[in-house]
Write a protein that holds these residues in place. Structure first.
Motif, mmCIF file in Angstrom:
data_model
loop_
_atom_site.group_PDB
_atom_site.id
_atom_site.type_symbol
_atom_site.label_atom_id
_atom_site.label_comp_id
_atom_site.label_asym_id
_atom_site.label_seq_id
_atom_site.Cartn_x
_atom_site.Cartn_y
_atom_site.Cartn_z
ATOM 1 N N SER A 127 1.215 -1.428 -0.128
ATOM 2 C CA SER A 127 0.040 -0.241 -0.056
ATOM 3 C C SER A 127 0.968 0.963 -0.296
ATOM 4 C CB SER A 127 -1.055 0.279 0.756
ATOM 5 O OG SER A 127 -1.475 -0.703 1.054
ATOM 6 N N GLU A 128 2.025 1.189 0.718
ATOM 7 C CA GLU A 128 2.866 2.438 0.829
ATOM 8 C C GLU A 128 3.319 2.710 -0.127
ATOM 9 O OE1 GLU A 128 6.020 4.597 1.713
ATOM 10 O OE2 GLU A 128 6.361 2.541 1.060
ATOM 11 N N LEU A 129 4.199 1.629 -1.196
ATOM 12 C CA LEU A 129 4.440 1.917 -2.705
ATOM 13 C C LEU A 129 3.133 2.537 -3.831
ATOM 14 C CD1 LEU A 129 6.320 0.787 -4.744
ATOM 15 C CD2 LEU A 129 5.548 -0.408 -4.688
ATOM 16 N N ILE A 130 2.766 1.881 -3.258
ATOM 17 C CA ILE A 130 1.461 2.430 -4.449
ATOM 18 C C ILE A 130 0.991 4.106 -3.833
ATOM 19 C CG2 ILE A 130 -0.689 2.408 -4.994
ATOM 20 C CD1 ILE A 130 1.288 0.627 -6.106
ATOM 21 N N SER A 131 1.624 4.642 -2.469
ATOM 22 C CA SER A 131 0.615 5.827 -2.162
ATOM 23 C C SER A 131 2.192 6.604 -2.055
ATOM 24 C CB SER A 131 0.870 5.360 -0.889
ATOM 25 O OG SER A 131 0.237 7.080 -0.152
ATOM 26 N N VAL A 133 3.573 7.142 -5.250
ATOM 27 C CA VAL A 133 3.395 7.115 -6.465
ATOM 28 C C VAL A 133 1.883 7.470 -6.934
ATOM 29 C CG1 VAL A 133 5.230 5.799 -7.292
ATOM 30 C CG2 VAL A 133 3.114 4.563 -7.251
ATOM 31 N N SER A 134 1.046 7.902 -6.146
ATOM 32 C CA SER A 134 0.105 8.005 -6.123
ATOM 33 C C SER A 134 -0.450 9.476 -5.868
ATOM 34 C CB SER A 134 -1.149 7.997 -4.811
ATOM 35 O OG SER A 134 -1.128 5.792 -5.129
ATOM 36 N N PRO A 135 -1.323 10.128 -7.099
ATOM 37 C CA PRO A 135 -2.780 9.252 -7.319
ATOM 38 C C PRO A 135 -2.161 8.859 -8.932
ATOM 39 C CG PRO A 135 -2.977 11.125 -7.705
ATOM 40 C CD PRO A 135 -1.461 11.266 -6.517
ATOM 41 N N LEU A 136 -2.125 7.301 -9.018
ATOM 42 C CA LEU A 136 -2.144 6.922 -10.525
ATOM 43 C C LEU A 136 -3.635 6.841 -11.596
ATOM 44 C CD1 LEU A 136 -0.609 3.389 -10.081
ATOM 45 C CD2 LEU A 136 0.887 5.774 -11.151
ATOM 46 N N SER A 137 -3.916 7.177 -12.683
ATOM 47 C CA SER A 137 -4.641 7.154 -13.417
ATOM 48 C C SER A 137 -5.541 6.047 -13.246
ATOM 49 C CB SER A 137 -4.609 7.294 -14.739
ATOM 50 O OG SER A 137 -5.628 7.418 -15.975
ATOM 51 N N TYR A 138 -6.432 5.733 -13.557
ATOM 52 C CA TYR A 138 -7.466 5.209 -13.209
ATOM 53 C C TYR A 138 -7.713 3.507 -14.251
ATOM 54 C CZ TYR A 138 -10.564 6.857 -17.267
ATOM 55 O OH TYR A 138 -10.439 7.106 -18.205
ATOM 56 N N LYS A 139 -6.610 4.720 -15.479
ATOM 57 C CA LYS A 139 -6.342 3.066 -16.718
ATOM 58 C C LYS A 139 -5.156 2.822 -16.655
ATOM 59 C CE LYS A 139 -8.081 7.104 -20.205
ATOM 60 N NZ LYS A 139 -7.060 8.176 -20.649
ATOM 61 N N LEU A 285 -3.633 4.456 4.654
ATOM 62 C CA LEU A 285 -2.095 3.983 3.745
ATOM 63 C C LEU A 285 -2.017 5.078 3.169
ATOM 64 C CD1 LEU A 285 -0.514 0.747 5.129
ATOM 65 C CD2 LEU A 285 -0.250 2.723 5.886
ATOM 66 N N LYS A 286 -2.844 5.463 2.258
ATOM 67 C CA LYS A 286 -3.819 6.844 1.173
ATOM 68 C C LYS A 286 -2.939 6.094 -0.213
ATOM 69 C CE LYS A 286 -3.222 10.748 4.341
ATOM 70 N NZ LYS A 286 -3.267 9.964 5.015
ATOM 71 N N ALA A 287 -3.260 5.401 -0.439
ATOM 72 C CA ALA A 287 -3.385 4.747 -1.225
ATOM 73 C C ALA A 287 -4.795 4.775 -2.364
ATOM 74 C CB ALA A 287 -3.163 2.997 -1.802
ATOM 75 N N ARG A 288 -3.884 5.550 -3.287
ATOM 76 C CA ARG A 288 -5.707 6.317 -4.044
ATOM 77 C C ARG A 288 -5.486 6.083 -6.397
ATOM 78 N NH1 ARG A 288 -5.616 11.154 -0.125
ATOM 79 N NH2 ARG A 288 -6.839 10.068 1.801
#
Length: 440
Positions: A127-131, A133-139, A285-288
């Protein structure tokens, strides 16, 4: 080890010994036949309670299992990564999991007095990894990340060898989707990939409703091998086909149809576990991700674990006798062992180079056996002794080179150790038998 492109048994590091003579362990500490056989036959060696050295034959089997897992993870869009084992304690505090982790969680501090956990699982790290580099596009979703790494758990009393240790090898996948419906589809797809993994392994398994435990989530399934020493109890209803970990059932009555007489309870070894997590970790963890409207939204997660070192031991536990190890064909360190005559014997003189030539021909005629043929070149031992060793270690086929291999039409003694069949076959019959009867 390959010598002149051949795998020769005399060159393989395989300390065969009695358990009582192995390092740091005695008979009283051996609590399963798989543990005893893997120790005695040089597959693993204990390093300290709950931690083991994997020796060459063990590594070869483990690599076969990893290959099956990698193949199936690739088919569902899995991308392999590697998270650190040392995770900052703050991540576990942020997810709310630290206070309920219990004494099995390894915790430590570095020289700067920073706190870490030695991670048994990586929901927070993913989750922290994605957070970060967030926010990633829905695509960019769904996103399916997995790793194969060592995990750690401070077991009070490690037991059953690789099946209940302090350090163990896991495949864990973390998936991210943009909504609950997509996450559920991902969950079903990964569960089906687990079915395929276990079908390829070739050991009978069951998939049942599971407990979410400390990991959490709204839906969970467990994958089990049935075994007497299994520490989980699983309820099977013969009336409505409901099956679940007994912890989910209030009594021995089926919670779905309410019938008691149709229920069976079995001891099982858990070898895989899946969880539909929702936003349990992504939210704190703010993975968005950025939705179509450009608004940041929390991702929906799933996590999926396979205990690889446990699967290896559990397979041996289920298939073996008390004295002889057995492997599924897909995980055996070698599938074929060739046993030439003893040095100086009459048979050796009349069958010179036959074993070496047969080794090459088997790999040529059966490509699936490339790198899976072993030559027992310990010619100072009798054929009988080497054949006995082959049975104990559990190679599927032992091909004995004896006097009949020098006949006008050479015949080879094929011992199918799995089925206890012994037959004399010419070359073509030999290849055909192995092709038709081996699950690779």
């Amino acid at each position: 080890m390959a010598i002149n492109s051949r795998h020769c048994l005399s060159k393989i590091f395989q300390p065969i010994t009695a358990v009582s003579k192995t390092a740091n362990i005695g008979h009283k500490d051996v609590t399963s036949k798989s543990q005893r056989l893997m120790l005695e036959l040089g597959i693993i060696q204990q390093a300290n309670p709950g931690s083991f050295h994997f020796l060459p034959l063990g590594i070869k089997s483990l690599n076969k299992l990893k290959k099956i897992v990698d193949d199936e993870m690739c088919k569902v869009g899995g991308q392999r990564v590697m998270f650190p084992s040392l995770i900052n304690t703050k991540l576990w505090e942020n997810s709310g999991r630290l206070e309920n982790a219990g004494p099995e969680l390894f915790q430590l501090k570095d020289r700067h007095d920073h706190s870490y956990v030695l991670s048994p699982t990586h929901e927070e790290a993913a989750s922290e990894l994605i957070s970060s580099v967030s926010p990633l596009s829905y695509k960019q979703f769904p996103l399916r990340l997995y790793q194969i790494t060592s995990k750690f758990r401070d077991e009070m009393k490690p037991r059953f060898g690789l099946m209940r240790g302090r350090e163990f090898l896991m495949k864990d996948m973390y998936t991210f989707d943009i909504d609950a419906q997509s996450a559920k589809r991902t969950y079903e797809e990964i569960c089906e990939s687990y079915n395929k993994i276990f079908e390829r392994i070739g050991v009978g398994f069951v998939k049942v409703l599971g407990t979410s435990g400390n990991i959490g989530g709204s839906l969970s399934h467990e994958f089990h091998f049935k075994a007497d020493i299994g520490e989980d109890k699983v309820l099977f209803c013969n009336g409505c086909n409901y099956s679940a970990n007994l912890e989910l059932c209030k009594s021995h009555t089926c919670p779905k149809c309410g019938v008691e007489k149709s229920v069976d309870i079995s001891n099982c070894i858990e070898v895989g576990h899946t969880f539909l997590l929702g936003d349990k970790y992504s939210k704190p963890l703010k993975a968005r991700f950025l939705s179509k409207s450009g608004k940041p939204e929390d991702l929906q997660m799933g996590c999926y674990g396979l205990g690889l070192s446990r699967i290896l031991a559990a397979s041996v536990e289920v298939l073996s006798s008390e004295q002889e190890m057995r492997w599924p064909d897909t995980l055996a360190p070698y599938n074929v062992i060739i046993v030439p005559p003893k040095a100086g014997s009459k048979e050796e003189k009349s069958t010179k180079d036959v074993a070496e030539k047969l080794y090459t021909k088997i790999e040529d005629h059966i490509p699936e056996l490339k790198d899976n043929v072993l030559l027992d070149d310990r010619l100072f031992l009798t054929i009988g002794r080497r054949h006995l060793d082959a049975r104990r270690v559990g190679y599927r086929y032992a091909i004995v080179i004896n006097q009949r291999a020098s006949e006008n039409v050479p015949l080879f003694e094929l011992n199918d150790i799995k089925t206890n069949v012994q037959v004399y076959l010419d070359e073509n019959q030999l290849y055909q038998y192995i092709k038709e009867n081996t699950l690779l």
